[in-house]
Design a protein around this motif. Structure first.
Motif, PDB file in Angstrom:
ATOM      1  N   ASP A  95      -1.444  13.650  -4.238  1.00 44.70           N
ATOM      2  CA  ASP A  95      -1.817  12.810  -5.298  1.00 44.70           C
ATOM      3  C   ASP A  95      -2.159  13.688  -6.145  1.00 44.70           C
ATOM      4  O   ASP A  95      -3.837  13.474  -5.938  1.00 44.70           O
ATOM      5  CB  ASP A  95      -2.459  11.581  -4.580  1.00 44.70           C
ATOM      6  CG  ASP A  95      -3.038  10.810  -5.417  1.00 44.70           C
ATOM      7  OD1 ASP A  95      -2.146  10.202  -7.031  1.00 44.70           O
ATOM      8  OD2 ASP A  95      -3.238   9.098  -4.801  1.00 44.70           O
ATOM      9  N   ILE A 132      -1.358   4.783  -7.202  1.00 42.79           N
ATOM     10  CA  ILE A 132      -1.945   4.875  -5.540  1.00 42.79           C
ATOM     11  C   ILE A 132      -3.283   5.010  -5.868  1.00 42.79           C
ATOM     12  O   ILE A 132      -3.407   5.981  -5.995  1.00 42.79           O
ATOM     13  CB  ILE A 132      -0.813   5.923  -4.413  1.00 42.79           C
ATOM     14  CG1 ILE A 132       0.180   5.173  -5.202  1.00 42.79           C
ATOM     15  CG2 ILE A 132      -1.045   5.469  -3.567  1.00 42.79           C
ATOM     16  CD1 ILE A 132       1.695   5.844  -4.539  1.00 42.79           C
ATOM     17  N   LEU A 143      -1.125   1.024  -2.609  1.00 42.92           N
ATOM     18  CA  LEU A 143       0.050   0.793  -3.581  1.00 42.92           C
ATOM     19  C   LEU A 143      -0.447   0.356  -4.977  1.00 42.92           C
ATOM     20  O   LEU A 143      -0.100  -1.825  -4.351  1.00 42.92           O
ATOM     21  CB  LEU A 143       1.478   1.074  -3.083  1.00 42.92           C
ATOM     22  CG  LEU A 143       1.608   2.035  -2.356  1.00 42.92           C
ATOM     23  CD1 LEU A 143       0.576   3.222  -0.569  1.00 42.92           C
ATOM     24  CD2 LEU A 143       3.172   1.986  -1.637  1.00 42.92           C
ATOM     25  N   SER A 147       4.257   1.031  -8.251  1.00 38.79           N
ATOM     26  CA  SER A 147       4.270   2.037  -7.697  1.00 38.79           C
ATOM     27  C   SER A 147       5.791   3.629  -7.166  1.00 38.79           C
ATOM     28  O   SER A 147       5.088   4.362  -6.784  1.00 38.79           O
ATOM     29  CB  SER A 147       3.367   2.556  -6.711  1.00 38.79           C
ATOM     30  OG  SER A 147       3.502   1.104  -5.759  1.00 38.79           O
ATOM     31  N   TYR A 375       1.323  12.214   1.070  1.00 33.24           N
ATOM     32  CA  TYR A 375       2.356  11.105   0.991  1.00 33.24           C
ATOM     33  C   TYR A 375       3.108  11.680   1.393  1.00 33.24           C
ATOM     34  O   TYR A 375       3.792  13.243   1.485  1.00 33.24           O
ATOM     35  CB  TYR A 375       2.349  10.162   0.520  1.00 33.24           C
ATOM     36  CG  TYR A 375       1.039   9.590  -0.414  1.00 33.24           C
ATOM     37  CD1 TYR A 375       1.097   8.078   0.374  1.00 33.24           C
ATOM     38  CD2 TYR A 375       0.059  10.244  -1.285  1.00 33.24           C
ATOM     39  CE1 TYR A 375      -0.633   7.576   0.255  1.00 33.24           C
ATOM     40  CE2 TYR A 375      -0.801   9.896  -1.362  1.00 33.24           C
ATOM     41  CZ  TYR A 375      -1.229   8.339  -0.711  1.00 33.24           C
ATOM     42  OH  TYR A 375      -2.349   7.710  -1.160  1.00 33.24           O
TER      43      TYR A 375
END
Length: 495
Positions: A95, A132, A143, A147, A375
C-alpha cells in the motif's frame, strides 16, 4: 443320520464363508455363483444301517458351494469424478497510495480478460490504495468509497463478452444510462405465403405476393393492433411500437441512424426486415426469402444503481465504458463502512470469477496484529478429477440355506426358473432325476444314464427348460469317488 449331519456340516461351512464375503457388497458376477445357483444333494438313505454315499456327496456339495461363493468374488474398478477447489494467489501488493491495476504479471494464473488499457478490449480491475487505510486501534484495514472498481470495455457485459449484445449509451433524465439489447440477426430465411414470422410481441403474417410487381402484402401485428402493409423486394422495413405509436417505415438501405435513435430512447423492440426475393415453387406454392434484425431490450443500468450488495454502477456515456465499484457512505445504512479483519476478504461480485481481495497482516511473536504487509487477490477455481479405485466385489447369497437343498425340495417344487441347478449324485441316491425325466423326457435322461454307466461319471450341462438363461448341471458317478471327480471337473471348467 450321518448323511444329515454331513449336510449340516456343509451348510455350516458355507455359512462361515458367506459371513466373510457377503458383507463386501453385491454386483453382477460370473455365470455360476452362489447367488444364482442351487445345489441339490441326495436325501439321506440308510441301507442295512450303512449310509450310501450321502456323507461324501455332502462334502462334495460343500466344496462346490464354497467354490461358487468364491466365484462371486472379483475385482471391480469404481470410477468417480470429484471437484477439487484450487486457489491462486497474486503477489503481495504494498500500500503506497498508488492506483493499482491487477494484471497477469502479479497473478500469472489469473485466467480472466484483465488489462491495463480498455482499448485492448479487456477489463480493468483497479485498487485505489489512497482510499484504503489501516486502523492501528482496531487492527483492521478500512476500505473507502471507490477503493475497488471493475471497468468494462464497451464490447463486454458484466457476465462476459457476448457478440449478440448491443450496448447503447445515453442519458435518461440527465443520468448516464446503459441499455443492453439482445440482437438476433438472421441473414437468410424463407417463409411460405400464408405463414407467420414471430418476433417477440411483433409478428408478421405473409398474406399474398405479386411476382410481376415484386410486392408482398403483409399483416403487421403490433401489441395493440393489426395493419395491412405492402413490402417491396429489396427494401428495408423498420417496425416497432414506440411511445404508444406503431411505426412502419421503408428505406433503400439499412436504417442505421434511425435504429440507433430508437435504441437510445430505450424502445423495447425494433425489427428491420429486408425481403430479398419472391418466387413460386414447382408445386405452385408461393414463398419469400428475406433477412431480418431483431433488437430486444434485456437490461437497463443507470449510474448509482446497485449492481450487487455495496457494488454500484458507474456509466460513462461519453467514453462508452461502464464500471461497478465498491460504494461506501457512512450516512447511508445501505452502504456501511467496510473493514478487512484478519482472515476475512471481500468478494469481487462478477459471476464465475471467484475472485476476492484480502489483507496480509504483520504479526508479532505473540500473534498480535501490528500492521499490514500488503494486500493480495485470491482466485478459486474448481478442477474436476477422476478417481479410480479397484476393490473386491462380491455376488453371494445372503441365505446359505437357499444354496444347498435336498432333492425332496426339487420333487415338491420342480426346477426353479430363476436359478442354475446343480444336481449331485446319480438316480439311485438323488430323487431329482425323477424331475429331470419329466422336464427333458425319459429318452434323453436314459442317454445320460448310459453315458454314466459307460464312462463312470458324467458332467452334463443342459439348458433350463423353463428359462434358457440358466442351466441344469448333473454331476454324478457310479461311486461317490467318481461323483467327486465329476464335481472337480465341473469346478475346473468354471475356472
Amino acid at each position: 443320520m450321518v448323511g444329515e449331519m454331513g449336510h449340516k456340516r456343509a451348510s455350516m461351512l458355507l455359512g462361515l464363508l458367506l459371513m466373510l464375503v457377503v458383507t463386501l457388497g453385491t454386483t453382477a458376477g460370473a455365470s455360476f455363483n452362489s447367488a444364482n445357483t442351487i445345489i441339490v444333494l441326495p436325501t439321506t438313505k440308510v441301507v442295512n444301517k450303512v449310509p450310501l454315499h450321502i456323507n461324501e456327496d455332502a462334502i462334495a456339495g460343500a466344496r462346490l458351494g464354497a467354490f461358487l461363493v468364491l466365484k462371486g468374488i472379483s475385482e471391480k474398478t469404481y470410477t468417480k469424478s470429484v471437484v477439487v477447489p484450487v486457489e491462486y494467489h497474486s503477489v503481495v501488493i504494498p500500500d503506497e497510495n498508488q492506483y493499482y491495476i491487477l494484471t497477469s504479471r502479479d497473478m500469472p494464473d489469473l485466467g480472466l480478460p484483465l488489462t491495463k488499457n480498455l482499448s485492448n478490449g479487456g477489463i480493468v480491475l483497479a485498487v485505489n490504495f489512497s482510499k484504503i487505510a489501516y486502523n492501528p486501534n482496531s487492527g483492521t484495514a478500512e476500505l473507502g468509497d471507490g477503493s475497488i472498481s471493475v471497468t468494462f470495455n464497451q464490447s463486454l457485459v458484466p457476465l462476459g463478452s457476448n457478440q449478440y449484445n448491443v450496448l447503447v449509451y445515453t442519458k435518461l433524465d440527465n443520468v448516464n444510462t446503459l441499455y443492453i439489447y439482445r440482437l438476433v440477426n438472421v441473414t437468410q430465411n424463407s417463409s411460405d405465403i400464408g405463414t407467420s414470422l414471430y418476433l417477440g410481441s411483433i409478428w408478421l403474417y405473409f398474406h399474398d405476393m405479386n411476382e410481376q410487381t415484386n410486392e408482398m402484402l403483409v399483416d403487421v401485428h403490433y401489441p395493440d393492433g393489426v395493419f395491412l402493409e405492402v413490402m417491396d423486394e429489396g427494401k428495408y422495413y423498420l417496425i416497432c411500437h414506440e411511445a404508444g405509436e406503431d411505426v412502419f417505415k421503408s428505406y433503400d438501405s439499412f436504417p442505421k441512424e434511425e435504429v440507433e435513435t430508437l435504441l437510445q430512447s430505450g424502445v423495447q423492440e425494433v425489427v428491420v426486415i429486408n425481403p430479398l426475393e419472391f418466387f413460386t415453387g414447382i408445386s405452385g406454392s408461393k414463398a419469400v426469402i428475406y433477412r431480418y434484425w431483431y433488437y430486444h431490450l434485456k437490461e437497463t443500468h443507470r449510474s448509482g444503481d446497485v449492481y450487487s450488495g455495496q457494488w454500484v454502477w458507474h456509466i460513462n456515456s461519453e467514453e462508452k465504458t461502464y464500471s461497478i465499484y465498491l460504494h461506501v457512505n457512512a450516512s447511508n445504512p445501505k452502504f456501511p463502512e467496510v473493514y478487512l479483519q484478519p482472515g476475512t476478504s471481500i468478494n469481487i461480485p462478477i459471476p464465475g470469477w471467484n475472485l476476492k481481495f484480502t489483507a496480509v497482516y504483520k504479526k508479532d511473536d505473540n500473534g498480535n496484529v501490528v500492521g499490514i504487509e500488503g494486500y493480495r487477490f485470491i482466485r478459486t477455481t474448481y478442477v474436476t478429477r477422476t478417481v479410480s479405485v479397484t476393490a473386491p466385489t462380491v455376488t453371494a447369497t445372503n441365505d446359505v440355506n437357499s444354496l444347498i437343498v435336498n432333492d425332496t425340495y426339487i420333487l415338491d417344487n420342480g426346477l426353479p426358473k430363476d436359478k442354475n441347478v446343480v444336481i449331485i449324485g446319480g438316480w439311485v441316491s438323488n430323487k431329482a432325476w425323477e424331475v429331470l425325466e419329466r422336464a427333458y423326457g425319459a429318452d434323453e435322461i436314459k442317454e445320460l444314464k448310459n453315458e454314466l454307466m459307460s464312462k463312470g461319471y458324467i458332467v452334463a450341462k443342459l439348458k433350463n427348460p423353463y428359462n434358457p438363461n440358466y442351466y441344469v448341471v448333473i454331476l454324478a458317478g457310479k461311486t461317490y469317488r467318481e461323483t467327486a471327480k465329476a464335481v472337480e471337473e465341473f469346478m475346473r471348467s468354471l475356472g
